[in-house]
Design a protein around this motif. Sequence first.
Motif, short mmCIF file in Angstrom:
data_model
loop_
_atom_site.label_atom_id
_atom_site.label_comp_id
_atom_site.label_asym_id
_atom_site.label_seq_id
_atom_site.Cartn_x
_atom_site.Cartn_y
_atom_site.Cartn_z
N ARG A 29 -32.33 -53.12 77.79
CA ARG A 29 -32.44 -52.09 76.75
C ARG A 29 -31.80 -52.53 75.44
O ARG A 29 -32.07 -51.95 74.38
N LEU A 30 -30.94 -53.55 75.50
CA LEU A 30 -30.27 -54.02 74.29
C LEU A 30 -31.24 -54.64 73.29
O LEU A 30 -30.84 -54.94 72.16
N GLU A 31 -32.49 -54.83 73.69
CA GLU A 31 -33.49 -55.29 72.72
C GLU A 31 -33.62 -54.30 71.57
O GLU A 31 -33.99 -54.67 70.45
N HIS A 32 -33.28 -53.05 71.83
CA HIS A 32 -33.40 -52.00 70.82
C HIS A 32 -32.03 -51.59 70.26
O HIS A 32 -31.88 -50.49 69.74
N PHE A 33 -31.06 -52.48 70.39
CA PHE A 33 -29.72 -52.22 69.87
C PHE A 33 -29.72 -52.58 68.38
O PHE A 33 -29.68 -53.75 68.01
N GLY A 361 -20.03 -37.65 69.31
CA GLY A 361 -19.84 -38.60 70.39
C GLY A 361 -20.42 -38.10 71.70
O GLY A 361 -21.04 -38.87 72.46
N PHE A 362 -20.24 -36.81 72.00
CA PHE A 362 -20.82 -36.22 73.22
C PHE A 362 -22.34 -36.32 73.20
O PHE A 362 -22.97 -36.71 74.19
N ASN A 363 -22.93 -35.97 72.07
CA ASN A 363 -24.39 -36.05 71.95
C ASN A 363 -24.88 -37.49 72.01
O ASN A 363 -26.00 -37.76 72.49
N HIS A 364 -24.06 -38.41 71.53
CA HIS A 364 -24.41 -39.83 71.59
C HIS A 364 -24.52 -40.29 73.04
O HIS A 364 -25.52 -40.93 73.43
N VAL A 365 -23.52 -39.97 73.84
CA VAL A 365 -23.53 -40.36 75.25
C VAL A 365 -24.70 -39.71 75.97
O VAL A 365 -25.41 -40.35 76.77
N ARG A 366 -24.93 -38.43 75.71
CA ARG A 366 -26.03 -37.72 76.37
C ARG A 366 -27.38 -38.33 76.00
O ARG A 366 -28.26 -38.51 76.86
N ALA A 367 -27.56 -38.66 74.72
CA ALA A 367 -28.83 -39.26 74.29
C ALA A 367 -29.03 -40.63 74.93
O ALA A 367 -30.16 -41.00 75.29
N LEU A 368 -27.94 -41.38 75.12
CA LEU A 368 -28.04 -42.69 75.75
C LEU A 368 -28.46 -42.56 77.21
O LEU A 368 -29.34 -43.29 77.69
N ILE A 373 -32.24 -42.76 72.97
CA ILE A 373 -31.95 -43.92 72.13
C ILE A 373 -31.86 -45.14 73.03
O ILE A 373 -31.77 -45.02 74.26
N LEU A 374 -31.89 -46.32 72.42
CA LEU A 374 -31.84 -47.58 73.16
C LEU A 374 -32.95 -47.63 74.21
O LEU A 374 -32.72 -47.91 75.38
N TRP A 375 -34.16 -47.35 73.74
CA TRP A 375 -35.30 -47.30 74.64
C TRP A 375 -36.58 -47.63 73.88
O TRP A 375 -36.64 -47.50 72.65
N GLU A 376 -37.58 -48.06 74.63
CA GLU A 376 -38.86 -48.40 74.03
C GLU A 376 -39.44 -47.23 73.25
O GLU A 376 -39.48 -46.10 73.74
N GLY A 377 -39.88 -47.49 72.02
CA GLY A 377 -40.45 -46.43 71.19
C GLY A 377 -39.42 -45.61 70.46
O GLY A 377 -39.77 -44.69 69.73
N LYS A 378 -38.15 -45.93 70.64
CA LYS A 378 -37.07 -45.22 69.97
C LYS A 378 -36.42 -46.15 68.94
O LYS A 378 -36.92 -47.21 68.64
N ASP A 379 -35.29 -45.71 68.42
CA ASP A 379 -34.46 -46.54 67.53
C ASP A 379 -35.27 -47.10 66.37
O ASP A 379 -35.77 -46.36 65.55
N GLU A 380 -35.45 -48.45 66.34
CA GLU A 380 -36.10 -49.05 65.18
C GLU A 380 -37.55 -48.61 65.03
O GLU A 380 -38.10 -48.62 63.93
#
Length: 404
Positions: A29-33, A361-368, A373-380
């Motif tokens: 998944r780090l391809e989308h980091f 931070g809580f929402n960040h962990v939940r989204a991960l 986030i950090l998934w195909e079709g997300k992030d970039e």
Amino acid sequence: MTSRTSNPSDADTDVGIEPHNDEVRFIDRLEHFTWAWFTLPMATGGLSLLLSAQIQPHTFHGLETIGKVVYIWDLFLFAVVTLCITYRFVHFPGTFVGSLTHHTESLFAATPLLSLASIIAAIARHGIPSCGEWLIVVYRVLFWIYFAVSFIAAVGLYFLLFTSPSLKISDMTPAWDLPIFPFMLSGTIAACDQAVPMIVAGLTAQGLGMMISVLIYANYIHRMIQYGFPLPGSRAGMFIAVGPPSFTSLALIGMANDFPTVYRAYFGGEDTTIQILKVGATMTAVFIWSLSLWFFCISVLACLAARQEMRFRLNWYAFVFPNVGFTIATISIGKMFHSPAIGWVGSAMSMMLVITYLAVGFNHVRALLRRDILWEGKDEDTYWSELHHKTHGHEANATKDGRV
């Protein structure tokens, strides 16, 4: 998973499509980091600065310890984020160049330097008082290295942006200001040391950053008048506009307060010079701070209006980092005017920022965990898909009700 960062035009056809294998390894998944992950240590470093007994108007036993713990946590986060993005660039060929030429991800390429700015500035608050003179020398060396690197980055990143222009005024967000932001924060770093060359260099950097920001603000306001607010997913980034005038205000006051009392007679008598610098810096800071207040209020209202449509993105850390500058600037102005009322307002703002940081931070962990986030079709791919979507009819419809 295959990389599409280097060719964002392909992302619009696959957004929202997850890989068939739901058991994708985290390391893949780090391809989308993306560069935007550095907004996490940015916000954490800003919080460590804010939680300093030297800054807060009201302190308590243990505040300095809390600030140091947050600072250590920031160093850990910066190291982890750096390792993760390095892994992406090494193991997924083409992603580094692709990230720098990507229409929207490239805007966040300056965030590592922003993270370093808060790390360096926090040395003066948490490190030097405990370590002594040797760390002052290290601090000055780090300043000059940062000053040179951030200037090169400011020129280079904008050069890349101008070389292949793909974004339109209708795509405008305050994130366009990010490449100049690190160089501007040289003024904030310089405000922590009593060295005239550093103060002069810091003032130069702060001036350039603020002037570039004003030019970008003109396009930003033009964009909102003509097309309305950014899409809900990008509205958290509106708080980035709060940062430049805020950090300029606190840098001016900081540099005036740190101007050495013993120096060559550049401007005449020492006492008169210091007094004039402090008065001029304070009046200018109040003048500029008002722009931060206006952008803050507009951003709050815009986010509240779209709160039901907003989903977590890494730009949510813009709720924290720019407002750290806004809060410290408010506190600094209160100290210069010896105003207990402004001091209490600054303390209340500080508490709200701590709560906001924890909530983000809580929402960040939940989204991960939920693969938002950090998934195909997300992030970039997400930002590019929105731009593509707008060019295929959404922009025309949204313009009618002012929601572009």
